[in-house]
Write a protein that holds these residues in place. Structure first.
Motif, PDB file in Angstrom:
ATOM      1  N   ARG A 116       0.826  -1.220   0.000  1.00 57.59           N
ATOM      2  CA  ARG A 116       0.000   0.000   0.000  1.00 57.59           C
ATOM      3  C   ARG A 116       0.853   1.260   0.000  1.00 57.59           C
ATOM      4  NH1 ARG A 116      -3.616  -3.234   3.219  1.00 57.59           N
ATOM      5  NH2 ARG A 116      -5.707  -3.276   2.322  1.00 57.59           N
ATOM      6  N   LEU A 117       1.965   1.235   0.744  1.00 53.82           N
ATOM      7  CA  LEU A 117       2.795   2.448   0.790  1.00 53.82           C
ATOM      8  C   LEU A 117       3.365   2.771  -0.593  1.00 53.82           C
ATOM      9  CD1 LEU A 117       4.082   4.716   2.373  1.00 53.82           C
ATOM     10  CD2 LEU A 117       5.907   3.185   3.075  1.00 53.82           C
ATOM     11  N   SER A 118       3.844   1.745  -1.290  1.00 47.69           N
ATOM     12  CA  SER A 118       4.347   2.021  -2.641  1.00 47.69           C
ATOM     13  C   SER A 118       3.223   2.538  -3.526  1.00 47.69           C
ATOM     14  CB  SER A 118       4.936   0.794  -3.305  1.00 47.69           C
ATOM     15  OG  SER A 118       5.325  -0.158  -2.420  1.00 47.69           O
ATOM     16  N   ALA A 119       2.028   1.971  -3.331  1.00 50.83           N
ATOM     17  CA  ALA A 119       0.908   2.398  -4.176  1.00 50.83           C
ATOM     18  C   ALA A 119       0.604   3.873  -3.948  1.00 50.83           C
ATOM     19  CB  ALA A 119      -0.322   1.553  -3.879  1.00 50.83           C
ATOM     20  N   VAL A 120       0.588   4.285  -2.664  1.00 49.94           N
ATOM     21  CA  VAL A 120       0.316   5.696  -2.377  1.00 49.94           C
ATOM     22  C   VAL A 120       1.419   6.578  -2.970  1.00 49.94           C
ATOM     23  CG1 VAL A 120       0.241   7.387  -0.513  1.00 49.94           C
ATOM     24  CG2 VAL A 120      -1.102   5.319  -0.352  1.00 49.94           C
ATOM     25  N   MET A 121       2.674   6.134  -2.839  1.00 51.67           N
ATOM     26  CA  MET A 121       3.771   6.907  -3.422  1.00 51.67           C
ATOM     27  C   MET A 121       3.627   7.006  -4.931  1.00 51.67           C
ATOM     28  SD  MET A 121       5.604   8.073  -1.060  1.00 51.67           S
ATOM     29  CE  MET A 121       6.858   8.791  -2.092  1.00 51.67           C
ATOM     30  N   CYS A 122       3.217   5.881  -5.567  1.00 53.83           N
ATOM     31  CA  CYS A 122       3.019   5.905  -7.025  1.00 53.83           C
ATOM     32  C   CYS A 122       1.956   6.930  -7.384  1.00 53.83           C
ATOM     33  CB  CYS A 122       2.577   4.542  -7.523  1.00 53.83           C
ATOM     34  SG  CYS A 122       3.933   3.401  -7.664  1.00 53.83           S
ATOM     35  N   LEU A 123       0.905   6.984  -6.559  1.00 53.74           N
ATOM     36  CA  LEU A 123      -0.149   7.969  -6.834  1.00 53.74           C
ATOM     37  C   LEU A 123       0.416   9.384  -6.776  1.00 53.74           C
ATOM     38  CD1 LEU A 123      -3.373   6.818  -4.974  1.00 53.74           C
ATOM     39  CD2 LEU A 123      -3.044   7.126  -7.416  1.00 53.74           C
ATOM     40  N   ILE A 124       1.201   9.670  -5.718  1.00 49.57           N
ATOM     41  CA  ILE A 124       1.774  11.015  -5.595  1.00 49.57           C
ATOM     42  C   ILE A 124       2.645  11.320  -6.800  1.00 49.57           C
ATOM     43  CG2 ILE A 124       3.325  12.483  -4.239  1.00 49.57           C
ATOM     44  CD1 ILE A 124       2.447  11.082  -1.750  1.00 49.57           C
ATOM     45  N   VAL A 125       3.557  10.390  -7.112  1.00 52.47           N
ATOM     46  CA  VAL A 125       4.488  10.634  -8.215  1.00 52.47           C
ATOM     47  C   VAL A 125       3.726  10.743  -9.534  1.00 52.47           C
ATOM     48  CG1 VAL A 125       6.413   9.681  -9.509  1.00 52.47           C
ATOM     49  CG2 VAL A 125       6.357   9.452  -7.035  1.00 52.47           C
ATOM     50  N   GLY A 126       2.835   9.799  -9.748  1.00 58.58           N
ATOM     51  CA  GLY A 126       2.143   9.741 -11.034  1.00 58.58           C
ATOM     52  C   GLY A 126       1.219  10.919 -11.248  1.00 58.58           C
ATOM     53  N   ILE A 127       0.319  11.150 -10.293  1.00 57.76           N
ATOM     54  CA  ILE A 127      -0.696  12.190 -10.503  1.00 57.76           C
ATOM     55  C   ILE A 127      -0.063  13.582 -10.424  1.00 57.76           C
ATOM     56  CG2 ILE A 127      -2.890  13.137  -9.719  1.00 57.76           C
ATOM     57  CD1 ILE A 127      -3.365  10.337 -10.558  1.00 57.76           C
ATOM     58  N   ILE A 128       0.589  13.879  -9.294  1.00 55.79           N
ATOM     59  CA  ILE A 128       1.142  15.229  -9.130  1.00 55.79           C
ATOM     60  C   ILE A 128       2.247  15.471 -10.145  1.00 55.79           C
ATOM     61  CG2 ILE A 128       2.166  16.856  -7.502  1.00 55.79           C
ATOM     62  CD1 ILE A 128      -0.499  15.992  -6.550  1.00 55.79           C
ATOM     63  N   GLY A 129       3.132  14.473 -10.313  1.00 57.86           N
ATOM     64  CA  GLY A 129       4.242  14.635 -11.247  1.00 57.86           C
ATOM     65  C   GLY A 129       3.736  14.907 -12.661  1.00 57.86           C
ATOM     66  N   CYS A 130       2.741  14.149 -13.101  1.00 53.49           N
ATOM     67  CA  CYS A 130       2.233  14.339 -14.462  1.00 53.49           C
ATOM     68  C   CYS A 130       1.521  15.684 -14.599  1.00 53.49           C
ATOM     69  CB  CYS A 130       1.291  13.210 -14.839  1.00 53.49           C
ATOM     70  SG  CYS A 130       2.204  11.721 -15.210  1.00 53.49           S
ATOM     71  N   LEU A 131       0.792  16.083 -13.563  1.00 55.55           N
ATOM     72  CA  LEU A 131       0.134  17.395 -13.640  1.00 55.55           C
ATOM     73  C   LEU A 131       1.190  18.491 -13.798  1.00 55.55           C
ATOM     74  CD1 LEU A 131      -2.704  17.091 -10.976  1.00 55.55           C
ATOM     75  CD2 LEU A 131      -2.967  17.284 -13.435  1.00 55.55           C
ATOM     76  N   ILE A 132       2.319  18.328 -13.107  1.00 58.58           N
ATOM     77  CA  ILE A 132       3.386  19.322 -13.238  1.00 58.58           C
ATOM     78  C   ILE A 132       3.923  19.328 -14.668  1.00 58.58           C
ATOM     79  CG2 ILE A 132       5.706  19.946 -12.468  1.00 58.58           C
ATOM     80  CD1 ILE A 132       4.907  18.823  -9.713  1.00 58.58           C
ATOM     81  N   CYS A 133       4.048  18.145 -15.273  1.00 62.34           N
ATOM     82  CA  CYS A 133       4.519  18.095 -16.662  1.00 62.34           C
ATOM     83  C   CYS A 133       3.531  18.814 -17.583  1.00 62.34           C
ATOM     84  CB  CYS A 133       4.688  16.657 -17.115  1.00 62.34           C
ATOM     85  SG  CYS A 133       6.025  15.823 -16.285  1.00 62.34           S
ATOM     86  N   ILE A 134       2.237  18.597 -17.338  1.00 64.62           N
ATOM     87  CA  ILE A 134       1.223  19.262 -18.166  1.00 64.62           C
ATOM     88  C   ILE A 134       1.348  20.772 -18.014  1.00 64.62           C
ATOM     89  CG2 ILE A 134      -1.264  19.663 -18.366  1.00 64.62           C
ATOM     90  CD1 ILE A 134      -1.642  16.700 -17.678  1.00 64.62           C
ATOM     91  N   TYR A 135       1.524  21.193 -16.758  1.00 68.47           N
ATOM     92  CA  TYR A 135       1.690  22.628 -16.476  1.00 68.47           C
ATOM     93  C   TYR A 135       2.934  23.159 -17.189  1.00 68.47           C
ATOM     94  CZ  TYR A 135       2.958  26.688 -13.564  1.00 68.47           C
ATOM     95  OH  TYR A 135       3.324  27.919 -13.114  1.00 68.47           O
ATOM     96  N   ALA A 136       3.982  22.327 -17.207  1.00 68.96           N
ATOM     97  CA  ALA A 136       5.271  22.788 -17.738  1.00 68.96           C
ATOM     98  C   ALA A 136       5.184  23.149 -19.221  1.00 68.96           C
ATOM     99  CB  ALA A 136       6.335  21.720 -17.515  1.00 68.96           C
ATOM    100  N   VAL A 137       4.308  22.476 -19.961  1.00 66.52           N
ATOM    101  CA  VAL A 137       4.241  22.741 -21.406  1.00 66.52           C
ATOM    102  C   VAL A 137       3.935  24.217 -21.657  1.00 66.52           C
ATOM    103  CG1 VAL A 137       3.056  22.194 -23.540  1.00 66.52           C
ATOM    104  CG2 VAL A 137       3.520  20.399 -21.889  1.00 66.52           C
ATOM    105  N   GLY A 138       2.846  24.696 -21.010  1.00 68.57           N
ATOM    106  CA  GLY A 138       2.481  26.101 -21.202  1.00 68.57           C
ATOM    107  C   GLY A 138       3.484  27.034 -20.555  1.00 68.57           C
ATOM    108  N   TYR A 139       3.937  26.626 -19.370  1.00 73.31           N
ATOM    109  CA  TYR A 139       4.848  27.499 -18.632  1.00 73.31           C
ATOM    110  C   TYR A 139       6.126  27.738 -19.412  1.00 73.31           C
ATOM    111  CZ  TYR A 139       7.947  29.291 -15.056  1.00 73.31           C
ATOM    112  OH  TYR A 139       8.829  30.078 -14.363  1.00 73.31           O
ATOM    113  N   MET A 140       6.722  26.670 -19.952  1.00 74.64           N
ATOM    114  CA  MET A 140       8.016  26.812 -20.616  1.00 74.64           C
ATOM    115  C   MET A 140       7.899  27.649 -21.887  1.00 74.64           C
ATOM    116  SD  MET A 140      10.141  25.596 -18.608  1.00 74.64           S
ATOM    117  CE  MET A 140      11.676  25.579 -19.529  1.00 74.64           C
TER     118      MET A 140
END
Lengths: 635, 289
Positions: free
Chosen positions: A124-148
C-alpha cells in the motif's frame, strides 16, 4: 507484477526518448498530454487495485541480466558526472561519484545473491507513493508545457533547451516509480542515483553562473548521501547478509542500527534536511516546474519515503535519534528563516524544508502514530506545495515578479490566481485542512514517543509557520482601491493542472478519514504489525469535516451578504488626510503621497546571517556525534 | 454525550451575556482605579445594541464575511471547549478564528488596520507556543486531551502544571488585548495605533467583532477554570474564585502599565514559555511520570 513494474518505469523513459525528437510546440503538447494521461490512468488503476484489495505483489526473484545492465548504467552515470565535474573543475563531485560506484560494483560482483529474493515489492505504501508521483508529477509536466513556452518568450537570454528539459522530467518520474517499487537495496540505490543526477541536470538548465554553482551544490550533497547509501548497502550485504529493505527493517543488532543510520543520512540529504538544506534552496534558480517537481512529487519525497520505510527499525535507537532530532531542528529553523524572505519561491523552499523536517521527525520517532502523521503530511504537502509553486510560477509569468510584496492586492489584479494561492496557503496551516490535521497527529505521536524535545520544537515551529503563511495570505487578499485586473497570460494547460490540484486538495481534506481507514491504517498494519485503535478519534474527524464544510460555504454566504448589503464605499481612515481615492494621502508639504504598506520580515531576529551557521553547526554535530556512537556500538 | 451537547449549547446562549457583563465590570473597575465613577456595567450591551442598528460602512466586500467567520469560529471554539472536546482541537480552531480576524483587517489596505493585523500576527507568534504547550501539559498531567475527562480527574491539573499556569496567565494578557500587550488594537482611539485592527469596522460588522470578543473572553477564562476543576464539587466555586482573581489582576496590570514595543512582548513571551512552560513539561515528563 513484472509487466506493471516494467510498464511504469519504462513508459516514462519512452516518452522521454520521444520528446528528445519533438521540436514543435504542438507536437510537444500532444506527446506530453497523452503520455501523462496514460501514466495517470495506469497509476490510478494499479494503485487503486493495490489499496482496495490490499494485495502485496512481488516480482523479479532472480535478475542477473538486469543487474548487469544496471551496473553498466551506473558506470555511464559516473562517467557523465566525472566529465561534467572535470569540465567545471568540481573534482570533489567526481571523487564522490567514483567512490560509490566502485563500491557498488564491488558488492555486486563479489557477493551475488545466494537464493532468489523478490527485487520488487508493491504494497500500500508504494501504491500511495506511485499515486503522488504519477498524478502530481504528471500534472506538473502538463503545467510545464504552457509554462516553458511563456518562459522562453520572457527570457530570451537563455538558450531554449526544451528538448532536454521535458525528457528529464519524464526520466525523473520513471526513476521515482522504480525507486518506490523496488525492494532490493541495490535497485533502490540505482534509481536513487538517477534522481540525484537528473535533478542536478534540471537545476543547471539555464546554464548561468549561479545555476551551475547551485546544481553542483545539489550534486555533491546528494552524492554524499549516495555514498552513505552505498556504505549502508555494503554493511547490509557483508555483515548482515541482507539484500532487501524489508529484511533490513526486520533485522536486529548494533550492526543493523548502523546500516539504518547510514541509509537514514542518505534520506536526510535527499529530503534537504539540515545541514544539507542548501541544495534545495539553490534549486529555485531553475524554471518553476523543476522546483515544483523537486519540492512536491519527486526528489525530496524519495528521501522521506525511505525514512518512513525505515521507521519501524528506528524505534528508540541511534538511527531514530539522528533522524528525529535533525527533523525537529530543521522544522523549527527553516520556519523561522522563511519569515525573513519576501521572494515567493524562497518562502516556498523554506517551507518545504520545514515540512519535510516534520515528516522526517515523524518517521524518526519510530511508532505507528508517527508514521500515520508522516504519510498524511506527505500526501497533503505534495498537493498543496505543487499547487503553490505553479501559482507563483504563473504569477511570475504574468506580472514579472514573484516577490510577495508585489503580490499585494493580487485578488484585484489576478483574481483566479489569487484564489489558487489562497487555497494552497490555507491548506498549509489552518484547521481543518490536511497539513494541520497531520501536524496535530504528529504532536500526539511525539508526546506518546516521550520525546519532549520534539514536542517543544513543534510548538515553537507551528507559531513561526503561522507567521509567514498568514502574512502572505493577507498580502494576496488585500483589496487595493483602483487596481484594474491584468491580462492573465496563463495557458489552459496550466489552469487544468492548477484547478485539479485545488479540487484534489479540498477533496483530500473532506475524505481524509476514509483515506486513513482504507489506505493508511492497513498500511501501518503491514509495516508495524499492530496498530493502536484510531490515531484521531472519529468524533474529532467528523468535527474537522464539518468545519471544512463551514469554510466551503463562506463564498456563498458572502455572495448573499454582498447582495443584501450592497457595496457602500467609504473612505479608509488616514487620520483625516486621505486624498479621497484611498491611494494617496496629503503629506507635510501638502503634496499627494502614495500609500505603501509592507509586511514584516524581522531580519535581525530570524535572519539567515544570525541563524544559519549555528543551525548548520548544531545539526552537523548531532549527525557526527550520534554516528560515531553508532559506529562504536557496532564495532 | 447529551450533557456535553447541553453544555455547549448553554455556552452559545449564555456566553455573550456573561462576556458583556464582564466587559462592563471591567470598565467599572478600571474607572474606579482611575478615580472616575465609570459607566453602568450594562454599558457594553447598550453600545452593541446601538452598533447593531447603525448603517454599515464598508471598504470592500470581503470584510463582512471575514468578520462573520471570526464570530462563527470563536463560537465553535468555545462550544467545543465547553462541550468537552479535544483541547488541541479547541486551540487550533481558535487559531483559525484569529486568522479570519487578521484577514478582515488585512483586506482593507488601510494603514492603521493593516498595521493592526500585522501586529496581531506578531501576537500570535508570541502566544502560540505557550498555548500548545498548555494543551500538551494537560495531556501529560491527566493522560487525556479530552476536556470532559480532564475535569473529572482526581486532582486539579494546576498541582502538576503550576509553571504552565503562570505562562498561560502571561499570554492571557496578550489574548485579552490588555496593556502592556495591547499592540494590535486599543480601547482608546487617540493613540498611535488608533483602533488598530478594528479601525475600519463599523455598524453591525463591529458589533459582531465585539460579541466575538465576549465569547472569546469567556472561553479564555474557562481555560483558567480547567486548571482548577477536578472531580470534587468544591473545585467549581474555587475555580470561579481563581478566575475572578486572575481577571482582577489582568485589570490591575492593564491600568498600571504602558504599552511595550513588539520585540519586548515577543521576546518576553517566548522567554516565559521557555522558563515556565518547557521546564514544566520536562518536569512532567521525567519527574512526575
Amino acid at each position: 507484477m513484472e509487466n506493471i513494474f516494467a510498464g511504469l518505469v519504462l513508459f516514462p523513459f519512452l516518452i522521454a526518448l520521444a520528446l528528445v525528437f519533438v521540436k514543435t510546440n504542438t507536437g510537444r503538447r500532444i506527446t506530453v498530454y497523452s503520455g501523462c494521461g496514460i501514466i495517470m490512468a495506469a497509476v490510478a488503476l494499479f494503485a487503486g487495485n493495490t489499496i482496495f484489495t490490499g494485495t502485496t505483489r512481488t516480482a523479479f526473484p532472480s535478475t542477473h541480466a538486469i543487474d548487469m545492465v544496471m551496473l553498466c548504467a551506473e558506470f555511464a552515470i559516473m562517467i557523465l558526472v566525472v566529465v561534467l565535474s572535470t569540465k567545471h573543475k568540481k573534482h570533489y563531485c567526481s571523487l564522490l561519484s567514483i567512490a560509490q560506484t566502485l563500491l557498488i560494483a564491488y558488492i555486486e560482483l563479489t557477493k551475488p545473491l545466494h537464493e532468489p529474493v523478490a527485487h520488487v515489492v508493491s504494497d500500500r505504501l508504494s501504491a500511495v507513493m506511485c499515486l503522488i508521483v504519477g498524478i502530481i508529477g504528471c500534472l506538473i509536466c502538463i503545467y510545464a508545457v504552457g509554462y516553458m513556452r511563456r518562459y522562453h518568450e520572457h527570457h530570451k537570454e537563455y538558450a531554449d533547451r526544451r528538448t532536454f528539459f521535458f525528457p528529464m522530467l519524464f526520466v525523473f518520474i520513471g526513476a521515482m516509480f522504480g525507486l518506490v517499487l523496488s525492494s532490493n537495496l541495490i535497485w533502490i540505490y540505482f534509481f536513487w542515483e538517477i534522481t540525484s543526477v537528473s535533478s542536478f541536470l534540471l537545476i543547471g538548465y539555464t546554464k548561468t553562473k549561479e545555476a551551475i554553482k547551485n546544481s553542483f551544490r545539489a550534486l555533491w550533497m546528494n552524492l554524499l548521501g549516495g555514498l552513505a547509501f552505498a556504505i549502508g548497502i555494503g554493511i547490509c550485504v557483508f555483515k548482515l547478509d541482507v539484500y532487501t529493505l524489508g529484511d533490513l527493517v526486520a533485522s536486529t543488532g548494533d550492526m543493523a542500527v548502523l546500516a539504518v543510520c547510514l541509509l537514514g543520512i542518505a534520506g536526510l540529504t535527499k529530503s534537504a534536511q539540515l545541514p544539507f538544506s542548501r541544495w534545495l534552496l539553490g534549486a529555485m534558480v531553475a524554471p518553476t516546474p523543476t522546483s515544483a517537481l523537486l519540492h512536491s512529487a519527486t526528489m525530496v519525497k524519495a528521501g522521506v519515503y525511505l525514512l518512513i520505510r525505515l521507521s519501524p527499525a528506528m524505534t528508540g535507537n541511534y538511527a531514530g535519534m539522528i533522524v528525529s532530532l535533525i527533523g525537529g531542528i530543521t522544522f523549527f529553523v527553516a520556519s523561522m528563516l522563511a519569515i525573513t524572505h519576501s521572494d515567493g519561491k524562497k518562502i516556498l523552499a523554506y517551507s518545504t524544508v520545514s515540512n519535510l523536517g516534520l515528516i522526517t521527525a515523524c518517521a524518526g520517532v519510530g511508532i505507528e502514530e508517527g508514521a500515520w502523521a508522516g504519510i498524511l503530511l506527505m500526501i497533503f504537502h505534495a498537493v498543496s506545495k505543487s499547487m503553490l509553486f505553479q501559482g507563483v510560477g504563473a504569477i511570475e509569468n504574468t506580472t514579472g515578479s514573484r516577490d510577495i510584496e508585489d503580490m499585494h492586492g493580487l485578488i484585484c489584479k489576478l483574481p483566479k490566481l489569487a484564489v489558487i494561492m489562497m487555497i494552497g496557503i490555507i491548506g498549509m496551516f489552518i484547521a481543518p485542512f490536511g497539513m494541520l490535521v497531520s501536524k496535530w497527529a504528529a504532536l500526539k505521536a511525539y508526546i506518546d514517543a516521550d520525546n519532549v524535545i520534539l514536542v517543544c520544537l513543534l510548538c515553537f515551529g507551528s507559531s513561526t509557520t503561522l507567521f509567514y503563511w498568514a502574512k502572505w495570505l493577507g498580502k494576496v487578499l488585500t483589496h487595493v482601491a483602483g487596481v484594474k485586473p491584468m491580462t492573465d497570460l496563463t495557458t489552459n494547460g496550466q489552469w487544468v493542472s492548477m484547478w485539479i490540484h485545488a479540487a484534489l486538495g479540498i477533496l483530500l481534506c473532506a475524505l481524509f478519514p476514509v483515506i486513513s481507514l482504507l489506505a493508511i491504517e492497513p498500511m501501518l498494519h503491514e509495516m508495524f504489525g499492530s496498530v493502536n485503535a484510531h490515531i484521531l478519534t472519529v468524533e474529532d474527524m467528523i468535527i474537522m469535516v464539518l468545519m471544512l464544510f463551514i469554510i466551503m460555504v463562506i463564498p456563498f454566504i458572502s455572495k448573499i451578504l454582498v447582495k443584501r448589503f450592497p457595496y457602500k464605499p467609504s473612505l479608509e481612515y488616514m487620520s483625516g488626510i486621505n486624498m479621497g481615492d484611498n491611494r494617496k494621502f496629503d503629506d507635510a508639504m501638502h503634496e499627494d503621497k502614495k500609500v505603501f504598506l509592507a509586511g514584516w520580515y524581522m531580519e535581525d531576529m530570524f535572519g539567515e546571517r544570525k541563524l544559519w551557521i549555528p543551525s548548520v553547526a548544531v545539526s552537523t554535530a548531532v549527525i557526527v556525534i550520534i554516528l560515531i556512537m553508532a559506529v562504536g556500538g557496532a564495532i | 454525550m447529551i450533557t456535553q451537547i447541553i453544555c455547549a449549547l448553554l455556552y452559545v446562549i449564555i456566553a455573550p451575556f456573561l462576556g458583556g457583563l464582564l466587559a462592563g465590570i471591567d470598565r467599572k473597575i478600571t474607572a474606579r482605579m482611575q478615580g472616575r465613577i465609570g459607566p453602568s456595567i450594562f454599558q457594553p450591551f447598550y453600545d452593541v445594541a446601538k452598533l447593531l442598528n447603525k448603517q454599515i460602512m464598508k471598504i470592500n466586500n470581503m470584510q463582512y464575511p471575514f468578520a462573520l467567520c471570526f464570530l462563527i469560529f470563536v463560537v465553535i471554539t468555545g462550544a467545543l471547549f465547553f462541550g468537552g472536546a479535544d483541547i488541541l482541537l479547541v486551540f487550533f480552531t481558535l487559531t483559525t478564528a484569529a486568522l479570519f480576524f487578521i484577514l478582515e483587517a488585512a483586506t482593507t489596505n488601510s494603514p492603521f488596520s493593516v498595521m493592526g493585523s500585522e501586529r496581531e500576527i506578531i501576537q500570535m507568534l508570541a502566544y502560540e507556543p505557550m498555548m500548545l504547550l498548555v494543551a500538551v501539559g494537560f495531556y501529560m498531567a491527566n493522560g487525556t486531551f479530552s476536556v470532559a475527562e480532564i475535569i473529572n480527574a482526581e486532582y486539579s491539573s494546576i498541582l502538576r502544571m503550576p509553571g504552565l499556569f503562570i505562562g498561560f496567565l502571561y499570554i492571557l494578557t496578550i489574548k485579552l488585548r490588555k496593556s502592556p500587550f495591547d499592540l494590535s488594537t486599543s480601547h482608546h482611539a487617540h493613540q498611535e495605533v488608533v483602533k488598530g485592527i478594528t479601525t475600519e469596522l463599523s455598524g453591525r460588522m463591529f458589533a459582531f467583532v465585539e460579541i466575538a470578543h465576549w465569547y472569546e473572553n469567556v472561553f479564555l477564562l474557562g481555560v483558567i477554570g480547567l486548571f482548577i476543576i477536578n472531580a470534587s464539587w468544591w473545585s467549581i466555586p474555587l475555580a470561579l474564585v481563581v478566575i475572578a482573581l486572575c481577571y482582577f489582576m489582568e485589570i490591575l496590570i492593564d491600568n498600571c502599565s504602558a504599552r511595550v514595543k513588539w520585540n519586548l512582548m515577543f521576546r518576553s513571551a517566548w522567554l516565559v514559555t521557555l522558563i515556565f512552560g518547557v521546564a514544566n513539561i520536562i518536569i512532567l515528563q521525567y519527574v512526575l511520570k
